[in-house]
Write a protein that holds these residues in place. Structure first.
Motif, short mmCIF file in Angstrom:
data_model
loop_
_atom_site.label_atom_id
_atom_site.label_comp_id
_atom_site.label_asym_id
_atom_site.label_seq_id
_atom_site.Cartn_x
_atom_site.Cartn_y
_atom_site.Cartn_z
N SER A 22 0.83 -1.21 0.00
CA SER A 22 0.00 0.00 0.00
C SER A 22 0.87 1.26 0.00
CB SER A 22 -0.96 0.01 1.19
OG SER A 22 -0.28 0.23 2.40
N THR A 36 -2.51 -5.35 -4.44
CA THR A 36 -2.67 -5.02 -3.02
C THR A 36 -4.08 -5.39 -2.54
OG1 THR A 36 -1.12 -3.21 -3.34
CG2 THR A 36 -2.34 -3.22 -1.30
N GLY A 47 -9.84 0.36 -1.99
CA GLY A 47 -8.88 -0.05 -3.02
C GLY A 47 -9.55 -0.52 -4.29
N TRP A 101 -4.54 3.55 2.33
CA TRP A 101 -3.27 3.40 3.04
C TRP A 101 -3.43 3.73 4.53
CZ3 TRP A 101 -0.21 7.39 5.20
CH2 TRP A 101 1.05 6.98 5.64
#
Length: 187
Positions: free
Chosen positions: A54, A82, A136, A168
């Motif tokens: 991330s 991710t 995400g 993040w």
């Protein structure tokens, strides 16, 4: 006289040492007193690698914001990878959650000794740790859909950067709280 080391050499060395140290954190569970070492190590490694990835995704937002050619495709690829790691880490965390909630598990110990810590650290951690997956996926979907139309300074690049930043931040909060939880009670 030409320097023996370049800035890239120092950056790669720094990143390698940081990654090695980050990856060693969950391995300390191997020497602990847990009955659930495999679950703990796998979840810890998954969380660690996910946080590292991330960070890479967050750093890849800057070239996209500046409109660099190919930056959106690179960011999209890292985001999808991710997101997959986030999904795997959530699954491993749920595997570890079963003994956590079990009889005489850490949850009972925390509720007896420090219920506010359980409510703040664990419940908040579990809640905020689920946010990165939709954040995400939304960022990766927007990149997939609009990556050929992105321009520097556009509202869309700002929205994608905001989604990646929140992604993040939530991962980092979950990671920090997870490390804190391991220090409170080992089973």
């Amino acid at each position: 006289m030409k320097s023996m080391f370049t800035a890239k050499d120092f950056a790669v060395t720094q990143a390698s040492v940081a990654a090695l140290l980050f990856l060693s954190i969950p391995l300390f569970n191997v020497i602990g007193y847990s009955n659930h070492k495999l679950e703990a190590v796998l979840h810890g490694l998954g969380a660690t690698v996910t946080v590292i990835m991330s960070c890479q995704a967050l750093h890849l937002t800057y070239p996209m914001l500046r409109g660099k050619q190919g930056a959106a495709a690179n960011l999209e690829w890292v985001l999808w990878l991710t997101n997959l790691l986030v999904l795997i880490t959530i699954a491993l965390g749920n595997w570890l959650y079963i003994p956590y909630r079990g009889p005489d598990g850490p949850q009972q110990w925390l509720m007896y000794h420090s219920p506010e810590v359980h409510l703040i650290v664990m419940e908040y951690k579990e809640f905020v740790s689920l946010y990165p997956l939709p954040l995400g996926i939304a960022a990766a979907f927007l990149l997939r859909r609009f990556r050929h139309n992105l321009t520097a300074g556009s509202a869309l690049t700002g929205i994608i950067a905001l989604l990646v930043t929140l992604f993040w931040i939530c991962l980092l909060i979950g990671f920090a709280c997870g490390i804190g939880m391991t220090k409170l009670k080992m089973v």
